[in-house]
Design an enzyme around this catalytic site. Structure first.
Site, PDB file in Angstrom:
ATOM      1  N   CYS A  84       0.838  -1.193   0.000  1.00 24.77           N
ATOM      2  CA  CYS A  84       0.000   0.000   0.000  1.00 24.77           C
ATOM      3  C   CYS A  84       0.876   1.246   0.000  1.00 24.77           C
ATOM      4  O   CYS A  84       2.098   1.168   0.135  1.00 24.77           O
ATOM      5  CB  CYS A  84      -0.953   0.017   1.192  1.00 24.77           C
ATOM      6  SG  CYS A  84      -0.118   0.272   2.781  1.00 24.77           S
ATOM      7  N   ASP A 510      13.242  22.283 -34.626  1.00 22.65           N
ATOM      8  CA  ASP A 510      14.415  22.435 -35.479  1.00 22.65           C
ATOM      9  C   ASP A 510      13.972  21.977 -36.869  1.00 22.65           C
ATOM     10  O   ASP A 510      12.958  21.282 -37.008  1.00 22.65           O
ATOM     11  CB  ASP A 510      15.542  21.548 -34.930  1.00 22.65           C
ATOM     12  CG  ASP A 510      16.776  21.588 -35.812  1.00 22.65           C
ATOM     13  OD1 ASP A 510      17.097  22.677 -36.295  1.00 22.65           O
ATOM     14  OD2 ASP A 510      17.394  20.526 -36.018  1.00 22.65           O
TER      15      ASP A 510
END
Length: 830
Positions: A84, A510
């Site tokens: 848990c 680019d």
């Protein structure tokens, strides 16, 4: 107040007093830093921090932004027993207290903890002692210890299943006893009660005898974990479960013997059924969590364990062959790969021809033909012919190993939304304990309910409330989502990226190798007082020193023309302009018009006119000058990727503004931008200027910017952008550049990465909603709010089952991501 953490972090790059001053001044302004002292002599950063306010990642990022580097060792511990959110928080909170440990990230889904540490200070025995004191088992260090995960998993499942079966069988037996009224001890017990004056329930005593052994067997793991939580002053879920189980069982014992409670307090069946249902939940969780990590196991499974090493004669005929283990392969070994076999290394094909399935590397389903000189990658599958492969990268250096490393790192990272869930979990259990006690007091003292009913409400609240679903909401979705993205050749490196990628306002690109193919070809050869061959020879002799795509294209042209190249005696790369070199004792320049102007080289009007003519056709022009005299120029064109326009169109539909930043000339850049539909163009930009443009676009943090580049020349811009996407092809890719790595340079995957981000974050929010919904609806019912009007109560055993199903629901929702296909991929497949 949170405990402070003092660390001596190894730092590299400081070389003067001003460096030290810069580091100290920066960190003194940061909230959470109590003390800081950069030590130039020792190359250490002595720092005391509040771990609740500043993380190791933030410290590392601040240091990197100052131009320095933090260095720490890293290892992954395999831990068994965490189930848990409280478990992972315990591991982190207790291990971080050890001297020499800088950062701990425990992961519930992989049952592991990644630790950044100083190997000269860390004691493994001490680490193991801490982990075992928390009630978990340290299986070993990943990569150093042989861990049979499948055997451990199957053993754990078998153990849980056995406890479930025992629990359910005895729960049924106890229920039959209670409802049938059959009581073989009645006569004996009544006689004993009459003679002794003690009032013992014969049915209760029979139930105690039947239940005690199975109760201890089923509940022991939960009770041990609860006890470990208490002795570490940590209220975790096991403490709550233990309280609920023990209250039910101890109440039953007290009721059996008439001590304080009467004979109506018979919870034996519930006390056995309750841990059984908890085990059912953990059994289902274990199976589901294993499925969330299927993608990484499948990637690991792609790695072959053996290969066939061969020796060949001068004619390429095999002289000998033998089977070798993967770890025994060394660089330049020659390997035989038969049809259907996995390629064992990254290497070059030096014999044979075949189709190779590379879908596990780049997400592309269509096999690629591989022949002499072609690259192949470990884990890909040879389909038809026989291949001879020369090993170039082995072991951890292969592309597949890098992918596995990046995916594992991403799956264990946490998006910022996880902090919200962790905060809730830290307050959850004390609040629930308070609610349970207050509800008990209200029912019993204020509303006059029976003690039996009031205790039932208390037990049901303790059991039904569960932060486990909250703890699983984020890591399971991240694990599945990141793994699914990797199947498409999209490597998302961390939780921050996963959360932020879906929130971008601007996408900047680019040009070369991103919008275009990045494989220019020579189109026109314009000479001026020299021959074609002479121009190509001079140009290619200079360009052979460069790895730029344009340089490679020119050198390839010389090879096509069978021109033998000369070696330069000096070489200089003029960033953004071209190359300067000395060839045959003469200065030779190869570059754009700006280089010619910078070097005061006169270009004739005839060449300028031809230059402008070709520039309008989006061609790149490379001039060649020898001893300040222009010899001519070459024009090259770079084909626009077929996916570029569709990618830009999809971004526009998302409301994302687009930019193109390129070192190419304005005319070429505008033509490319017009063809694909990009909004804004910045041409003739040097790599360092891209960084400044990104900063301007970010406009004081009001806009989130995603930048897409080749991952090498664009490193500054990739780092500055909120999300950096490194494009690449196979081994060319700079794996460490950018926050997202797109294999094979598929531009569509930039959009797919954004869509993955949005989908995973939406699923995390849905998971958190359902985790809250379960608790918000079931806690009031367990508290008895429906009892006055409808007579409805929530039995503790049913509360345990409902709690288990909340975690299973969250994991199941996360697993649905395994079938997710990004919208842009669905469209391109239609």
């Amino acid at each position: 107040m949170a405990k402070l953490k003092s660390m001596d972090l190894p730092i590299e790059g400081m070389h003067c007093a001003s460096c030290v001053l810069s580091v100290n001044k920066t960190f003194k302004k940061i909230d959470g830093v109590e003390e800081v002292d950069a030590d130039l002599a020792a190359n250490k950063l002595h720092i005391t921090v509040n771990p609740k306010k500043i993380s190791y990642e933030k410290i590392e990022k601040l240091v990197k932004n100052l131009g320095f580097e933090l260095h720490s060792d890293e290892m992954t511990l395999r831990i068994q027993g965490m189930h848990c959110a409280s478990c992972t928080m315990n591991v982190e909170n207790f291990l971080i207290r050890l001297d020499g440990i800088f950062d701990v990230k425990a992961d519930l889904t992989s049952q592991s903890a990644k630790i950044r540490y100083d190997s000269s200070k860390v004691d493994m025995d001490e680490i193991e002692k801490v982990i075992e004191s928390l009630g978990f088992e340290l299986l070993g260090i990943e990569g150093q210890t042989e861990i049979d995960e499948e055997a451990i998993y199957q053993k754990d499942l078998k153990d849980k299943l056995t406890r479930i079966v025992v629990g359910l069988i005895f729960s049924v037996i106890l229920m039959i006893l209670m409802f049938s009224g059959w009581d073989p001890l009645m006569g004996v017990i009544e006689g004993f009660n009459h003679s002794s004056g003690i009032h013992i329930s014969s049915m209760g005593l029979l139930s105690l005898i039947v239940s005690i052994a199975p109760f201890i067997y089923i509940s022991l793991p939960i009770l041990k974990a609860g006890w470990n939580g208490l002795i570490h002053k940590n209220l975790n879920m096991d403490v709550m479960y233990s309280m609920g189980i023990l209250v039910a069982y101890v109440s039953s014992i007290l009721g059996t013997f008439g001590i304080v409670l009467n004979h109506t307090f018979m919870f034996y069946d519930s006390a056995v059924m309750l841990p059984s249902f908890l085990m059912i939940g953990r059994y289902l969780e274990a199976r589901a969590k294993k499925r969330t990590s299927d993608s990484i196991r499948e990637l690991i499974g792609l790695q072959p364990t053996v290969a066939t090493a061969i020796e060949v004669d001068e004619n390429g005929e095999i002289k000998s062959q033998k089977e070798v283990a993967i770890e025994d392969i060394i660089l330049d070994d020659l390997l035989l790969v038969k049809p259907g076999e996995k390629i064992p290394v990254d290497g070059d094909v030096v014999g044979g021809e075949s189709y190779v399935d590379e879908s596990m590397i780049n997400g592309e389903p269509i096999p690629k033909v591989k022949k002499d000189g072609e690259e192949v990658f470990a884990g890909t599958i040879n389909q038809e012919g026989v291949l001879h492969v020369r090993a170039k990268k082995i072991g951890k250096e292969t592309v597949l190993s890098n992918i596995i490393r990046l995916v594992e790192k991403a799956q264990s990272s946490r998006p910022p939304v996880q902090k919200f869930a962790n905060t809730i979990v830290s307050y959850f259990i004390p609040v629930i304990l308070t609610i349970a006690i207050v509800v008990f007091l209200i029912w019993y003292y204020l509303l006059g309910a029976t003690l039996l009913f009031s205790l039932t409400c208390l037990i049901s609240i303790l059991v039904v409330a569960c932060p486990c679903a909250l703890g699983l909401a984020t890591p399971t979705a991240v694990t599945v989502g990141v793994g699914r993205a990797a199947e498409y050749g999209i490597l998302i490196k961390n939780g921050d990226t996963l959360e932020n990628a879906g929130q971008i306002d601007v996408a900047a690109f680019d040009k070369t190798g991103t919008i275009t193919e990045g494989k220019p070809e020579v189109d026109d050869i314009i000479t001026y007082n020299c021959s074609y061959d002479e121009l190509i020879k001079l140009e290619a002799s200079v360009e052979q020193n460069s790895t730029h795509p344009i340089a490679k294209a020119i050198v390839n042209k010389s090879k096509e023309m069978n021109i033998e190249l000369d070696q330069t005696s000096s070489f200089e790369n003029v960033t953004g302009k071209g190359l300067k070199s000395e060839l045959n004792s003469k200065e030779v320049l190869a570059g754009n018009l700006a280089l010619m102007e910078m070097e005061n080289v006169e270009v004739s009007s005839e060449l300028i006119d031809k230059y402008h003519e070709l520039e309008k056709l989006s061609k790149t022009i490379i001039f060649l000058a020898e001893e300040k005299t222009v010899k001519g120029f070459l024009s090259l064109s770079d084909k626009i990727k077929s996916t570029s326009k569709r990618t830009i169109d999809e971004l526009h539909k998302m409301g994302v503004e687009t930019y193109m930043l390129t070192g190419d000339n304005e005319s070429t850049a505008l033509n490319v931008a017009r063809e694909v539909g990009i909004d804004n163009v910045k041409a003739s930009v040097l790599p360092e200027n891209k960084l400044e443009i990104i900063k301007e676009v970010q406009a004081n943090n009001t806009k989130k910017v995603l930048f897409v580049g080749d991952g090498i020349n664009d490193a500054p811009a990739l780092t500055q952008a909120d999300i950096g996407v490194a494009m690449g092809n196979g081994t060319d890719i700079a794996m460490e550049s950018g926050d997202i790595v797109v294999m094979e340079g598929d531009l569509e995957n930039v959009v797919a990465a954004i869509q993955f981000s949005k989908k995973v974050m939406r699923r995390i929010k849905e998971n958190i909603f359902w985790a809250f919904a379960y608790n918000s609806v079931l806690i009031p019912i367990a508290a008895g709010v429906l009892y006055p009007a409808f007579g409805i109560t929530f039995e503790p055993a049913l509360a345990g089952l409902a709690m288990a199903m909340s975690s299973v629901t969250v994991i199941s929702l996360s697993l649905m991501l395994k079938r997710y296909v990004p919208e842009i991929k669905r469209k391109s497949n239609n």
